[in-house]
Write a protein that holds these residues in place. Structure first.
Motif, PDB file in Angstrom:
ATOM      1  N   THR A  89      73.942  35.204 -44.048  1.00 44.22           N
ATOM      2  CA  THR A  89      74.430  33.938 -44.573  1.00 44.22           C
ATOM      3  C   THR A  89      75.857  34.086 -45.086  1.00 44.22           C
ATOM      4  OG1 THR A  89      72.166  33.503 -45.281  1.00 44.22           O
ATOM      5  CG2 THR A  89      73.873  32.012 -46.100  1.00 44.22           C
ATOM      6  N   GLY A  90      76.646  33.054 -44.844  1.00 46.34           N
ATOM      7  CA  GLY A  90      78.021  33.008 -45.331  1.00 46.34           C
ATOM      8  C   GLY A  90      78.784  31.924 -44.607  1.00 46.34           C
ATOM      9  N   SER A  91      80.088  31.926 -44.796  1.00 48.38           N
ATOM     10  CA  SER A  91      80.910  30.938 -44.087  1.00 48.38           C
ATOM     11  C   SER A  91      80.831  31.136 -42.580  1.00 48.38           C
ATOM     12  CB  SER A  91      82.366  31.041 -44.550  1.00 48.38           C
ATOM     13  OG  SER A  91      82.856  32.357 -44.368  1.00 48.38           O
ATOM     14  N   TYR A  92      80.528  32.361 -42.157  1.00 48.54           N
ATOM     15  CA  TYR A  92      80.299  32.656 -40.736  1.00 48.54           C
ATOM     16  C   TYR A  92      78.872  33.181 -40.617  1.00 48.54           C
ATOM     17  CZ  TYR A  92      81.231  34.308 -35.986  1.00 48.54           C
ATOM     18  OH  TYR A  92      81.209  34.499 -34.622  1.00 48.54           O
ATOM     19  N   SER A  93      77.959  32.336 -40.154  1.00 51.46           N
ATOM     20  CA  SER A  93      76.545  32.699 -40.090  1.00 51.46           C
ATOM     21  C   SER A  93      76.272  33.620 -38.908  1.00 51.46           C
ATOM     22  CB  SER A  93      75.685  31.440 -39.973  1.00 51.46           C
ATOM     23  OG  SER A  93      75.878  30.599 -41.098  1.00 51.46           O
ATOM     24  N   SER A 129      72.981  35.847 -36.707  1.00 53.32           N
ATOM     25  CA  SER A 129      71.557  35.909 -36.394  1.00 53.32           C
ATOM     26  C   SER A 129      71.007  37.265 -36.837  1.00 53.32           C
ATOM     27  CB  SER A 129      71.339  35.722 -34.890  1.00 53.32           C
ATOM     28  OG  SER A 129      71.927  36.803 -34.179  1.00 53.32           O
ATOM     29  N   PRO A 130      69.689  37.385 -36.985  1.00 55.37           N
ATOM     30  CA  PRO A 130      69.122  38.702 -37.342  1.00 55.37           C
ATOM     31  C   PRO A 130      69.457  39.778 -36.314  1.00 55.37           C
ATOM     32  CG  PRO A 130      67.510  36.963 -37.684  1.00 55.37           C
ATOM     33  CD  PRO A 130      68.674  36.334 -36.992  1.00 55.37           C
ATOM     34  N   GLU A 131      69.510  39.392 -35.039  1.00 58.82           N
ATOM     35  CA  GLU A 131      69.834  40.376 -34.002  1.00 58.82           C
ATOM     36  C   GLU A 131      71.254  40.898 -34.176  1.00 58.82           C
ATOM     37  OE1 GLU A 131      68.560  37.409 -33.500  1.00 58.82           O
ATOM     38  OE2 GLU A 131      66.517  37.873 -32.820  1.00 58.82           O
ATOM     39  N   GLN A 132      72.198  40.033 -34.511  1.00 59.28           N
ATOM     40  CA  GLN A 132      73.572  40.479 -34.730  1.00 59.28           C
ATOM     41  C   GLN A 132      73.682  41.400 -35.942  1.00 59.28           C
ATOM     42  OE1 GLN A 132      75.219  36.421 -34.805  1.00 59.28           O
ATOM     43  NE2 GLN A 132      76.567  37.012 -33.098  1.00 59.28           N
ATOM     44  N   ALA A 172      74.851  45.278 -35.741  1.00 58.08           N
ATOM     45  CA  ALA A 172      75.998  45.773 -36.512  1.00 58.08           C
ATOM     46  C   ALA A 172      75.605  46.964 -37.372  1.00 58.08           C
ATOM     47  CB  ALA A 172      76.552  44.648 -37.378  1.00 58.08           C
ATOM     48  N   LEU A 173      74.403  46.936 -37.955  1.00 54.96           N
ATOM     49  CA  LEU A 173      73.955  48.044 -38.806  1.00 54.96           C
ATOM     50  C   LEU A 173      73.681  49.307 -38.004  1.00 54.96           C
ATOM     51  CD1 LEU A 173      71.534  46.160 -41.239  1.00 54.96           C
ATOM     52  CD2 LEU A 173      73.842  46.967 -41.729  1.00 54.96           C
ATOM     53  N   GLY A 229      83.687  45.339 -33.372  1.00 50.84           N
ATOM     54  CA  GLY A 229      84.641  44.255 -33.541  1.00 50.84           C
ATOM     55  C   GLY A 229      84.441  43.496 -34.831  1.00 50.84           C
ATOM     56  N   PHE A 230      84.649  42.184 -34.758  1.00 52.41           N
ATOM     57  CA  PHE A 230      84.643  41.344 -35.960  1.00 52.41           C
ATOM     58  C   PHE A 230      83.275  41.337 -36.646  1.00 52.41           C
ATOM     59  CE2 PHE A 230      83.690  37.109 -37.738  1.00 52.41           C
ATOM     60  CZ  PHE A 230      84.568  37.136 -38.820  1.00 52.41           C
ATOM     61  N   ILE A 231      82.201  41.255 -35.881  1.00 46.58           N
ATOM     62  CA  ILE A 231      80.866  41.178 -36.482  1.00 46.58           C
ATOM     63  C   ILE A 231      80.542  42.467 -37.234  1.00 46.58           C
ATOM     64  CG2 ILE A 231      78.393  41.021 -35.966  1.00 46.58           C
ATOM     65  CD1 ILE A 231      79.074  39.106 -33.718  1.00 46.58           C
ATOM     66  N   HIS A 232      80.884  43.612 -36.671  1.00 47.11           N
ATOM     67  CA  HIS A 232      80.670  44.882 -37.368  1.00 47.11           C
ATOM     68  C   HIS A 232      81.483  44.935 -38.659  1.00 47.11           C
ATOM     69  CE1 HIS A 232      81.380  49.169 -38.240  1.00 47.11           C
ATOM     70  NE2 HIS A 232      80.144  49.328 -37.787  1.00 47.11           N
ATOM     71  N   GLU A 233      82.718  44.490 -38.584  1.00 44.57           N
ATOM     72  CA  GLU A 233      83.570  44.462 -39.781  1.00 44.57           C
ATOM     73  C   GLU A 233      82.985  43.526 -40.834  1.00 44.57           C
ATOM     74  OE1 GLU A 233      87.189  45.515 -41.862  1.00 44.57           O
ATOM     75  OE2 GLU A 233      86.341  46.270 -39.991  1.00 44.57           O
ATOM     76  N   LEU A 234      82.494  42.367 -40.417  1.00 43.07           N
ATOM     77  CA  LEU A 234      81.947  41.382 -41.335  1.00 43.07           C
ATOM     78  C   LEU A 234      80.701  41.917 -42.052  1.00 43.07           C
ATOM     79  CD1 LEU A 234      81.917  38.439 -42.437  1.00 43.07           C
ATOM     80  CD2 LEU A 234      80.549  37.820 -40.434  1.00 43.07           C
TER      81      LEU A 234
END
Length: 352
Positions: free
Chosen positions: A51-55, A57-60, A64-65, A71-76
């Protein structure tokens, strides 16, 4: 003819883990409660990472973990959101254990480090480093620890009258907390405007801007302190029976009590140095854990899990309940204040 030895049933199922010369005895209900709380913590943590300003999914989040997402999702997830979630879990567990130590030691449900002045003392030490010395984060941790320890010594000395009684220590601690609160306000009023605003916001208890550096340093200190608390948990249970009963079981009462006080103060001071004084978790978590586990006394492990869940859930609400993110301490004050009112009402009703 040999008579078989009858087993005595004390009404509580226990789990005994043995490894060579070490044996750990756990109550089944406490194990189940901690397991359920761990599942709730994991679900809340995933929700906070999503959850956040950029939502997301559980898969993402899981990608990332595990390093499959870059990229951006890993950084976020890993660099922005995960430090805050980890800090909420570690700091909440530390506050829960710190509160459990003091409530067990003083045998009083109101024995909260925030109420008896230890949190204010840590905040005072941190404020001196921030506003006067303008020191580094390591100096901030040292100042908070020194302030908390000095306050603990002062409260202990003022409350000592042929021993220390829990009620007297709490009353003295409330007075010392009020004095330190006034001194902290004076420090903020005398500081520069920018420093005063940041110190005031930080003083409400916030996880905004928490970095991996703070999590690693604070987490390492808290891990050592939790290990020490676990080593002292058995004599702590003996002290709940009274000093005379504990001494008859071979407990060195004064050194053990001093060690427990130092561990509890250090847990509170470490959290205060990283995030400011997060109020009421150390008051509420042990009592909720005690009611869930239904143990004879307050136990440390359920209190740690409840504290972690409360801090994480409160921080999630602080980020998303208002148009702008709030300090987590504001949410914990609302929840803890309501619980404190309920506790006082229950105590007054029971004495009628």
């Amino acid at each position: 003819m040999n008579t078989p030895i009858a087993r005595v049933d004390f009404g509580r199922r226990v789990l005994v883990l043995r490894s060579r010369r070490i044996a750990v005895r756990l109550q089944w209900r406490s194990v189940v409660v901690c397991t359920v709380l761990a599942v709730a913590i994991a679900a809340t943590a995933v929700l906070a990472l999503m959850t956040g300003s950029y939502s997301l999914s559980p898969e993402q989040v899981f990608s990332a973990l595990t390093g499959r997402e870059t990229g951006f999702i890993h950084e976020l997830v890993v660099e922005w959101r995960l430090p805050r979630v980890t800090a909420a879990l570690v700091f909440g567990a530390a506050l829960g254990v710190g509160g459990a130590v003091f409530q067990s030691l003083l045998r009083n449900p109101l024995a909260d480090p925030g109420i008896i002045g230890f949190s204010q003392g840590s905040y005072t030490g941190a404020l001196v480093v921030i506003l006067v010395v303008n020191g580094t984060y390591a100096q901030l941790v040292g100042g908070a620890l020194l302030g908390g320890m000095a306050t603990a010594v002062g409260v202990y000395v003022l409350a000592y009258r042929r021993g220390v009684q829990g009620f007297r220590l709490i009353v003295v601690g409330i007075g010392v907390s009020a004095m330190l609160g006034s001194f902290n306000s004076w420090l903020i009023l005398k500081a520069d405007l920018d420093q005063a605003m940041s110190a005031a916001a930080w003083g409400a208890g916030t996880l905004n801007g928490v970095s991996w550096n703070q999590v690693v340093i604070g987490g390492a200190c808290i891990a050592v302190l939790l290990l020490l608390a676990g080593m002292l948990s058995r004599p702590l249970r003996q002290l709940q029976l009274g000093d005379d009963a504990a001494a008859s079981h071979g407990v060195r009462v004064r050194p053990v009590r001093l060690g427990l006080i130092l561990v509890g103060v250090a847990l509170t001071a470490t959290v205060t140095a990283a995030s400011g004084p997060i109020a009421f978790i150390s008051l509420v978590a042990p009592q909720i854990a005690h009611r869930l586990a239904r143990t004879a006394g307050i136990t440390l492990a359920p209190a740690a899990f409840v504290g972690a869940l409360l801090c994480l859930a409160s921080d999630y609400l602080a980020q998303h309940v208002a148009p702008t993110p709030l300090p987590v301490g504001i949410i914990t004050v609302v929840l803890g204040g309501g619980y404190l009112g309920y506790l006082l009402f229950s105590e007054a009703r029971r004495r009628l």
